[in-house]
Design a protein around this motif. Structure first.
Motif, short mmCIF file in Angstrom:
data_model
loop_
_atom_site.label_atom_id
_atom_site.label_comp_id
_atom_site.label_asym_id
_atom_site.label_seq_id
_atom_site.Cartn_x
_atom_site.Cartn_y
_atom_site.Cartn_z
N ALA A 18 -6.19 -26.99 -38.69
CA ALA A 18 -7.23 -28.00 -38.93
C ALA A 18 -8.60 -27.45 -38.56
CB ALA A 18 -6.93 -29.26 -38.14
N HIS A 19 -8.70 -26.10 -38.51
CA HIS A 19 -9.97 -25.48 -38.13
C HIS A 19 -10.30 -24.35 -39.10
CE1 HIS A 19 -6.81 -22.99 -36.27
NE2 HIS A 19 -7.67 -21.99 -36.34
N ARG A 20 -11.45 -23.73 -38.91
CA ARG A 20 -11.89 -22.61 -39.74
C ARG A 20 -11.84 -21.33 -38.90
NH1 ARG A 20 -14.88 -25.26 -43.85
NH2 ARG A 20 -13.92 -27.33 -44.00
N PRO A 21 -11.92 -20.15 -39.52
CA PRO A 21 -11.90 -18.90 -38.75
C PRO A 21 -13.04 -18.82 -37.74
CG PRO A 21 -11.57 -18.47 -41.08
CD PRO A 21 -11.96 -19.91 -40.98
N LEU A 22 -12.73 -18.39 -36.54
CA LEU A 22 -13.75 -18.22 -35.50
C LEU A 22 -14.46 -16.88 -35.60
CD1 LEU A 22 -11.84 -19.64 -32.39
CD2 LEU A 22 -13.15 -20.87 -34.13
N PHE A 23 -13.76 -15.89 -36.16
CA PHE A 23 -14.38 -14.58 -36.34
C PHE A 23 -13.88 -13.98 -37.65
CE2 PHE A 23 -10.33 -13.10 -34.81
CZ PHE A 23 -10.16 -11.87 -35.44
N LEU A 24 -14.67 -13.04 -38.18
CA LEU A 24 -14.29 -12.35 -39.40
C LEU A 24 -14.54 -10.86 -39.23
CD1 LEU A 24 -15.73 -15.23 -40.41
CD2 LEU A 24 -15.06 -14.32 -42.62
N SER A 25 -13.64 -10.07 -39.79
CA SER A 25 -13.90 -8.64 -39.97
C SER A 25 -14.28 -8.45 -41.43
CB SER A 25 -12.66 -7.81 -39.64
OG SER A 25 -12.39 -7.82 -38.25
N ARG A 64 -21.14 -15.17 -50.33
CA ARG A 64 -20.06 -16.17 -50.29
C ARG A 64 -19.43 -16.21 -48.90
NH1 ARG A 64 -16.85 -18.41 -54.46
NH2 ARG A 64 -15.44 -19.93 -53.50
N VAL A 65 -19.16 -15.04 -48.36
CA VAL A 65 -18.57 -14.96 -47.01
C VAL A 65 -19.51 -15.59 -45.98
CG1 VAL A 65 -17.87 -13.40 -45.17
CG2 VAL A 65 -17.22 -12.90 -47.53
N LEU A 66 -20.77 -15.20 -46.01
CA LEU A 66 -21.73 -15.70 -45.02
C LEU A 66 -21.90 -17.20 -45.12
CD1 LEU A 66 -23.78 -14.96 -42.80
CD2 LEU A 66 -25.50 -14.72 -44.61
N HIS A 67 -22.02 -17.69 -46.33
CA HIS A 67 -22.23 -19.13 -46.55
C HIS A 67 -21.07 -19.95 -45.99
CE1 HIS A 67 -23.34 -22.88 -48.52
NE2 HIS A 67 -22.12 -22.94 -49.02
N GLU A 68 -19.85 -19.46 -46.17
CA GLU A 68 -18.68 -20.22 -45.75
C GLU A 68 -18.33 -20.02 -44.28
OE1 GLU A 68 -15.32 -20.32 -48.25
OE2 GLU A 68 -16.46 -20.12 -50.10
N ALA A 69 -18.67 -18.85 -43.73
CA ALA A 69 -18.28 -18.55 -42.34
C ALA A 69 -19.30 -19.03 -41.32
CB ALA A 69 -18.06 -17.06 -42.18
N ALA A 70 -20.59 -18.97 -41.66
CA ALA A 70 -21.65 -19.20 -40.68
C ALA A 70 -21.56 -20.53 -39.94
CB ALA A 70 -23.01 -19.06 -41.36
N PRO A 71 -21.19 -21.64 -40.59
CA PRO A 71 -21.16 -22.90 -39.86
C PRO A 71 -20.08 -22.99 -38.78
CG PRO A 71 -21.32 -23.28 -42.24
CD PRO A 71 -20.96 -21.84 -42.04
N VAL A 259 -9.88 -13.72 -39.76
CA VAL A 259 -9.37 -13.05 -40.96
C VAL A 259 -10.19 -11.80 -41.22
CG1 VAL A 259 -8.50 -15.13 -42.11
CG2 VAL A 259 -10.90 -14.43 -42.44
N VAL A 260 -9.71 -11.00 -42.17
CA VAL A 260 -10.43 -9.83 -42.68
C VAL A 260 -10.82 -10.12 -44.12
CG1 VAL A 260 -10.23 -7.40 -43.34
CG2 VAL A 260 -9.21 -8.19 -41.19
N VAL A 261 -12.06 -9.76 -44.48
CA VAL A 261 -12.50 -9.87 -45.88
C VAL A 261 -12.86 -8.47 -46.36
CG1 VAL A 261 -14.04 -10.96 -47.53
CG2 VAL A 261 -13.42 -12.18 -45.43
N THR A 262 -12.17 -8.01 -47.40
CA THR A 262 -12.34 -6.65 -47.90
C THR A 262 -13.52 -6.57 -48.88
OG1 THR A 262 -10.94 -6.88 -49.86
CG2 THR A 262 -9.84 -6.41 -47.76
N THR A 263 -13.83 -5.36 -49.31
CA THR A 263 -14.93 -5.16 -50.26
C THR A 263 -14.68 -5.89 -51.57
OG1 THR A 263 -13.87 -3.13 -51.07
CG2 THR A 263 -15.56 -2.88 -49.35
N TYR A 280 -4.07 -13.45 -48.41
CA TYR A 280 -3.96 -14.88 -48.65
C TYR A 280 -4.50 -15.25 -50.03
CZ TYR A 280 -3.51 -15.16 -43.52
OH TYR A 280 -3.11 -15.01 -42.21
N GLY A 281 -5.37 -14.40 -50.59
CA GLY A 281 -6.02 -14.68 -51.86
C GLY A 281 -7.40 -14.06 -51.85
N ASN A 282 -8.23 -14.44 -52.80
CA ASN A 282 -9.56 -13.86 -52.93
C ASN A 282 -10.63 -14.93 -52.73
OD1 ASN A 282 -12.08 -12.78 -54.50
ND2 ASN A 282 -10.73 -11.01 -54.24
N ILE A 283 -11.66 -14.59 -51.98
CA ILE A 283 -12.70 -15.55 -51.63
C ILE A 283 -13.56 -15.95 -52.83
CG2 ILE A 283 -14.52 -13.90 -51.00
CD1 ILE A 283 -15.01 -15.77 -48.53
N MET A 284 -13.51 -15.18 -53.91
CA MET A 284 -14.25 -15.53 -55.11
C MET A 284 -13.46 -16.50 -55.99
SD MET A 284 -16.97 -14.03 -54.41
CE MET A 284 -17.90 -14.40 -55.91
N GLU A 285 -12.22 -16.75 -55.63
CA GLU A 285 -11.39 -17.67 -56.39
C GLU A 285 -11.07 -18.94 -55.61
OE1 GLU A 285 -7.98 -15.33 -57.32
OE2 GLU A 285 -9.09 -13.91 -58.58
#
Length: 317
Positions: A18-25, A64-71, A259-263, A280-285
């Motif tokens: 019920a939460h979002r990622p606290l950190f990202l690689s 996309r990563v920054l917009h979704e992770a920053a909050p 999570v990790v987000v690849t190139t 898990y899938g792709n952040i652009m989808e």
């Protein structure tokens, strides 16, 4: 609070998110200049075969990563498998994350660093940089960092320190308060130099010194890079005459917290998924929230606690 509550409940068999990622690689680059023997990217270089169809993270994926992770997140690590400094947009990415109040870390072999690049990183507000230097002499350094230049590492430490000292210190804002960390893999090729590192790392410009055990492949019958003292190895000799991975607790917090987000935008459970086998899938989808709580993600978390996927068996967190 939601993250820790979810993790605690999972101990009783309730795997819910019920939460979002606290950190990202985040992986700025999927390529590297070196051919380190125990690195998948380095071995791909040696075989002259590309590992990724997208060597650098695009601006579109990064935004996309920054917009979704920053909050929700508190930290972004700008590294995964490749050499992050090969992406010349890295200072801009760090600055944008810094503006959102995120703690930022970069880990690098320092071969692409210049005085100008060092200044750009510091001005961007980078909080911490890890310089990998696995030898005090050319001989020990080149035994692992194949294709690298030891003097460039030493110069990089000095350039970073000079850039840091040239800017005003801003408490809690990153700028001028960069932590420069020297990281050394514990290898048989450099074990005679560990005390030298302890005595002189500050003279190179580093604020911290961290020794790290090395992940090795094909270690069952021993490995030429394995330290002679088993206390500093991830592998232990069994009664059967073969080396085995030291057993670790199964209760992994990492897959609950980040999570990790690849190139390419693939979202992976952790940094041990080097072949993207458990994406898990792709952040652009899909949104990051959808992927983090997806059936694939939930299935992986359950498996990490029960039978353990192959990547979990190699983990040393």
């Amino acid at each position: 609070m939601r993250c820790y509550a979810s993790y605690a409940l999972s101990r009783f068999g309730s795997v819910r998110i019920a939460h979002r990622p606290l950190f990202l690689s985040v992986e700025p680059a999927a390529t590297c200049q070196l051919s380190c023997p125990e690195c998948p990217v380095g071995q791909a270089n040696k075989q002259r075969s590309p590992r990724s169809t997208q060597p650098l993270m695009s601006e579109e994926i990064w935004q996309r990563v920054l917009h979704e992770a920053a909050p929700y997140a508190h930290t972004i690590q700008f590294y995964f498998q490749g050499e992050p400094l090969l992406n010349k947009r890295l200072p801009m990415m760090i600055a944008q994350a810094h503006e959102q109040g995120l703690y930022t870390i970069v880990s690098t072999n320092a071969q692409a660093l210049t005085p100008e690049y060092a200044e750009a990183l510091v001005k961007a507000g980078l909080n911490r940089i890890i310089i990998s230097m696995d030898g005090w002499t050319d001989e020990s350094y080149n035994a692992y960092r194949i294709g690298g230049n030891l003097q460039r590492c030493k110069d990089a430490l000095r350039w970073l320190k000079d850039a840091k000292n040239s800017l005003p210190f801003r408490e809690g804002q990153g700028v001028g308060s960069l932590i420069i960390e020297l990281q050394v893999l514990r290898l048989r090729t450099n074990e005679h130099e560990w005390n030298t590192f302890r005595r002189y790392y500050k003279s190179l410009g580093a604020d911290r010194l961290v020794f790290k055990t090395a992940q090795l492949y094909n270690y069952a019958s021993g490995h030429p890079l394995m330290p002679s003292d088993p206390r500093y190895s991830r592998y232990i000799l069994g009664k059967d005459g073969f080396y085995h991975r030291r057993k670790l607790p199964k209760r992994c917090f990492r897959v609950w917290s980040g999570v990790v987000v690849t190139t390419t935008g693939d979202v992976l459970p952790c940094c041990y998924d080097k072949e993207h086998a458990y994406a898990y899938g792709n952040i652009m989808e899909h949104t990051l929230a959808e992927l983090f709580a997806s059936p694939k993600a939930q299935a992986f978390r359950r498996a990490a606690w029960i039978e353990q996927p192959d990547i979990c068996k190699e983990c040393y967190k």
